[in-house]
Design a protein around this motif. Structure first.
Motif, PDB file in Angstrom:
ATOM      1  N   ILE A  21      -5.409  -0.872  -8.764  1.00  0.00           N
ATOM      2  CA  ILE A  21      -4.321  -0.120  -8.155  1.00  0.00           C
ATOM      3  C   ILE A  21      -3.187  -1.052  -7.756  1.00  0.00           C
ATOM      4  O   ILE A  21      -3.369  -2.265  -7.655  1.00  0.00           O
ATOM      5  CB  ILE A  21      -4.792   0.671  -6.910  1.00  0.00           C
ATOM      6  N   PHE A  22      -2.026  -0.455  -7.529  1.00  0.00           N
ATOM      7  CA  PHE A  22      -0.872  -1.159  -6.971  1.00  0.00           C
ATOM      8  C   PHE A  22      -0.741  -0.775  -5.504  1.00  0.00           C
ATOM      9  O   PHE A  22      -1.080   0.340  -5.104  1.00  0.00           O
ATOM     10  CB  PHE A  22       0.425  -0.767  -7.677  1.00  0.00           C
ATOM     11  N   ALA A  23      -0.213  -1.676  -4.706  1.00  0.00           N
ATOM     12  CA  ALA A  23       0.129  -1.388  -3.309  1.00  0.00           C
ATOM     13  C   ALA A  23       1.615  -1.676  -3.135  1.00  0.00           C
ATOM     14  O   ALA A  23       2.032  -2.834  -3.212  1.00  0.00           O
ATOM     15  CB  ALA A  23      -0.707  -2.226  -2.355  1.00  0.00           C
ATOM     16  N   ILE A  24       2.395  -0.627  -2.926  1.00  0.00           N
ATOM     17  CA  ILE A  24       3.836  -0.762  -2.749  1.00  0.00           C
ATOM     18  C   ILE A  24       4.136  -0.504  -1.276  1.00  0.00           C
ATOM     19  O   ILE A  24       4.231   0.643  -0.828  1.00  0.00           O
ATOM     20  CB  ILE A  24       4.625   0.226  -3.638  1.00  0.00           C
ATOM     21  N   TYR A  25       4.247  -1.578  -0.502  1.00  0.00           N
ATOM     22  CA  TYR A  25       4.420  -1.464   0.941  1.00  0.00           C
ATOM     23  C   TYR A  25       5.888  -1.256   1.310  1.00  0.00           C
ATOM     24  O   TYR A  25       6.790  -1.456   0.496  1.00  0.00           O
ATOM     25  CB  TYR A  25       3.906  -2.724   1.630  1.00  0.00           C
ATOM     26  N   GLY A  26       6.098  -0.874   2.559  1.00  0.00           N
ATOM     27  CA  GLY A  26       7.450  -0.712   3.075  1.00  0.00           C
ATOM     28  C   GLY A  26       8.065  -2.041   3.457  1.00  0.00           C
ATOM     29  O   GLY A  26       7.719  -3.088   2.904  1.00  0.00           O
ATOM     30  N   SER A  27       8.955  -2.008   4.429  1.00  0.00           N
ATOM     31  CA  SER A  27       9.657  -3.221   4.837  1.00  0.00           C
ATOM     32  C   SER A  27       8.695  -4.250   5.418  1.00  0.00           C
ATOM     33  O   SER A  27       7.872  -3.923   6.289  1.00  0.00           O
ATOM     34  CB  SER A  27      10.730  -2.881   5.871  1.00  0.00           C
ATOM     35  N   PRO A  28       8.779  -5.503   5.003  1.00  0.00           N
ATOM     36  CA  PRO A  28       7.884  -6.535   5.527  1.00  0.00           C
ATOM     37  C   PRO A  28       8.146  -6.867   6.992  1.00  0.00           C
ATOM     38  O   PRO A  28       7.313  -7.492   7.647  1.00  0.00           O
ATOM     39  CB  PRO A  28       8.176  -7.748   4.625  1.00  0.00           C
ATOM     40  N   GLY A  46     -15.066  -4.205  -0.273  1.00  0.00           N
ATOM     41  CA  GLY A  46     -16.415  -3.968  -0.766  1.00  0.00           C
ATOM     42  C   GLY A  46     -16.520  -2.841  -1.772  1.00  0.00           C
ATOM     43  O   GLY A  46     -17.609  -2.570  -2.292  1.00  0.00           O
ATOM     44  N   SER A  47     -15.404  -2.166  -2.054  1.00  0.00           N
ATOM     45  CA  SER A  47     -15.413  -1.069  -3.023  1.00  0.00           C
ATOM     46  C   SER A  47     -15.124  -1.613  -4.419  1.00  0.00           C
ATOM     47  O   SER A  47     -14.847  -2.798  -4.607  1.00  0.00           O
ATOM     48  CB  SER A  47     -14.373  -0.011  -2.644  1.00  0.00           C
ATOM     49  N   ASN A  48     -15.153  -0.718  -5.400  1.00  0.00           N
ATOM     50  CA  ASN A  48     -14.831  -1.115  -6.767  1.00  0.00           C
ATOM     51  C   ASN A  48     -13.383  -0.805  -7.123  1.00  0.00           C
ATOM     52  O   ASN A  48     -13.026  -0.665  -8.285  1.00  0.00           O
ATOM     53  CB  ASN A  48     -15.783  -0.451  -7.772  1.00  0.00           C
ATOM     54  N   ILE A  49     -12.553  -0.674  -6.086  1.00  0.00           N
ATOM     55  CA  ILE A  49     -11.110  -0.528  -6.277  1.00  0.00           C
ATOM     56  C   ILE A  49     -10.449  -1.853  -5.906  1.00  0.00           C
ATOM     57  O   ILE A  49     -10.697  -2.393  -4.828  1.00  0.00           O
ATOM     58  CB  ILE A  49     -10.535   0.611  -5.414  1.00  0.00           C
ATOM     59  N   GLN A  50      -9.613  -2.346  -6.768  1.00  0.00           N
ATOM     60  CA  GLN A  50      -8.999  -3.655  -6.574  1.00  0.00           C
ATOM     61  C   GLN A  50      -7.472  -3.551  -6.641  1.00  0.00           C
ATOM     62  O   GLN A  50      -6.918  -2.953  -7.569  1.00  0.00           O
ATOM     63  CB  GLN A  50      -9.480  -4.633  -7.647  1.00  0.00           C
ATOM     64  N   ILE A  51      -6.797  -4.142  -5.645  1.00  0.00           N
ATOM     65  CA  ILE A  51      -5.334  -4.212  -5.666  1.00  0.00           C
ATOM     66  C   ILE A  51      -4.942  -5.379  -6.565  1.00  0.00           C
ATOM     67  O   ILE A  51      -5.175  -6.536  -6.228  1.00  0.00           O
ATOM     68  CB  ILE A  51      -4.753  -4.404  -4.249  1.00  0.00           C
ATOM     69  N   VAL A  52      -4.347  -5.063  -7.702  1.00  0.00           N
ATOM     70  CA  VAL A  52      -4.000  -6.106  -8.674  1.00  0.00           C
ATOM     71  C   VAL A  52      -2.522  -6.477  -8.626  1.00  0.00           C
ATOM     72  O   VAL A  52      -2.108  -7.465  -9.236  1.00  0.00           O
ATOM     73  CB  VAL A  52      -4.372  -5.665 -10.106  1.00  0.00           C
ATOM     74  N   GLN A  71       7.437  -3.351 -12.840  1.00  0.00           N
ATOM     75  CA  GLN A  71       7.030  -4.755 -12.951  1.00  0.00           C
ATOM     76  C   GLN A  71       5.506  -4.878 -12.992  1.00  0.00           C
ATOM     77  O   GLN A  71       4.943  -5.658 -13.770  1.00  0.00           O
ATOM     78  CB  GLN A  71       7.596  -5.556 -11.784  1.00  0.00           C
ATOM     79  N   GLY A  72       4.854  -4.094 -12.150  1.00  0.00           N
ATOM     80  CA  GLY A  72       3.396  -4.121 -12.128  1.00  0.00           C
ATOM     81  C   GLY A  72       2.790  -3.642 -13.432  1.00  0.00           C
ATOM     82  O   GLY A  72       1.825  -4.224 -13.937  1.00  0.00           O
ATOM     83  N   LEU A  73       3.349  -2.573 -13.984  1.00  0.00           N
ATOM     84  CA  LEU A  73       2.839  -2.042 -15.248  1.00  0.00           C
ATOM     85  C   LEU A  73       3.033  -3.039 -16.385  1.00  0.00           C
ATOM     86  O   LEU A  73       2.194  -3.149 -17.285  1.00  0.00           O
ATOM     87  CB  LEU A  73       3.532  -0.720 -15.577  1.00  0.00           C
ATOM     88  N   GLU A  74       4.139  -3.758 -16.324  1.00  0.00           N
ATOM     89  CA  GLU A  74       4.390  -4.768 -17.354  1.00  0.00           C
ATOM     90  C   GLU A  74       3.334  -5.867 -17.305  1.00  0.00           C
ATOM     91  O   GLU A  74       2.848  -6.339 -18.341  1.00  0.00           O
ATOM     92  CB  GLU A  74       5.782  -5.359 -17.165  1.00  0.00           C
ATOM     93  N   GLN A  75       2.953  -6.243 -16.086  1.00  0.00           N
ATOM     94  CA  GLN A  75       1.951  -7.294 -15.920  1.00  0.00           C
ATOM     95  C   GLN A  75       0.545  -6.814 -16.277  1.00  0.00           C
ATOM     96  O   GLN A  75      -0.266  -7.569 -16.807  1.00  0.00           O
ATOM     97  CB  GLN A  75       1.957  -7.803 -14.480  1.00  0.00           C
ATOM     98  N   CYS A  76       0.279  -5.541 -15.959  1.00  0.00           N
ATOM     99  CA  CYS A  76      -1.089  -5.020 -16.118  1.00  0.00           C
ATOM    100  C   CYS A  76      -1.280  -4.194 -17.384  1.00  0.00           C
ATOM    101  O   CYS A  76      -2.346  -3.589 -17.566  1.00  0.00           O
ATOM    102  CB  CYS A  76      -1.460  -4.176 -14.897  1.00  0.00           C
ATOM    103  N   GLN A  77      -0.266  -4.101 -18.207  1.00  0.00           N
ATOM    104  CA  GLN A  77      -0.343  -3.384 -19.481  1.00  0.00           C
ATOM    105  C   GLN A  77      -0.762  -1.925 -19.303  1.00  0.00           C
ATOM    106  O   GLN A  77      -1.593  -1.386 -20.041  1.00  0.00           O
ATOM    107  CB  GLN A  77      -1.293  -4.101 -20.435  1.00  0.00           C
TER     108      GLN A  77
END
Length: 210
Positions: A21-28, A46-52, A71-77
């Motif tokens: 999955i992607f994580a698109i956060y708000g303002s840092p 501990g789950s089988n979901i990974q933030i890539v 950008q994320g999709l480009e990296q993760c195909q």
């Protein structure tokens, strides 16, 4: 923090087989962003979901979420199962980017605020979940606590009509606060949580599907 927990649980429910999955956060610079991230990470640990792939959107600018997903999709195909967005506005642009890759509705998108557009996307099937904060209850409790403070009442005492039992550290000291639980909203509980509460009308929520 609880908003992040609810987002994480929604992703676990929507992607039981796991995935990236992607994580698109708000303002840092927004502490809410920090707390949401903590809640999300703790829930997914501990789950089988990974933030890539993750990214922050300066000043909560929604268009940055569009760029981040691309950008994320480009990296993760294009191999992802979900996207966590800091709020529904960011989700709107994330879903726009997914749509351009013909992935809208195939990827579980979670966010917060229960914006009307987000509720519409949920019943349409392009957004999995949003987090609703009960506005009426928030306003009622805030008003009651304000009046109590103005009268010089101890809102932390055992005799307080509306007692504050929790504290949060602001970096210097512990600040008393009254917490109200947010609610995860999906297509299954949309009517009960959003429509029955009067937050949005049934006509508006289901505008595009009925």
């Amino acid at each position: 923090y609880q908003v992040g927990v609810l987002m994480g649980k929604a992703l676990l429910d929507a992607i039981p087989q796991g995935g990236d999955i992607f994580a698109i956060y708000g303002s840092p610079t927004d502490n809410n962003t920090v707390l949401v991230r903590q809640g999300l990470n703790d829930t997914l640990e501990g789950s089988n979901i990974q933030i890539v792939y993750d990214s922050y959107c300066e000043n909560w600018l929604a268009e940055l979420a569009f760029d981040a997903v691309n950008q994320g999709l480009e990296q993760c195909q294009d191999e992802i199962a979900g996207v966590m967005c800091g709020n529904d506005d960011l989700a709107s642009q994330a879903i726009k980017a997914l749509a351009e890759h013909r992935m809208a509705g195939k990827v579980a998108v979670v966010a917060q605020d229960a914006d009307l557009a987000a509720c519409q996307r949920i019943v349409e099937g392009t957004q999995e979940m949003t987090v609703y904060k009960p506005v009426d209850e928030l306003a009622e409790k805030a008003a009651a606590l304000t009046v109590a403070l103005a009268r010089g009442e101890d809102i932390t005492g055992t005799g307080a009509k509306l007692r504050v039992r929790e504290t949060v550290n602001d970096g210097l000291t512990e600040i008393p606060y009254y917490s109200i639980d947010p609610v995860g909203v999906t297509a299954e509980n949309m009517d009960r949580v959003i429509i029955d509460s009067g937050f949005h009308s049934e006509e508006d929520v289901y505008l595009n599907v009925r």
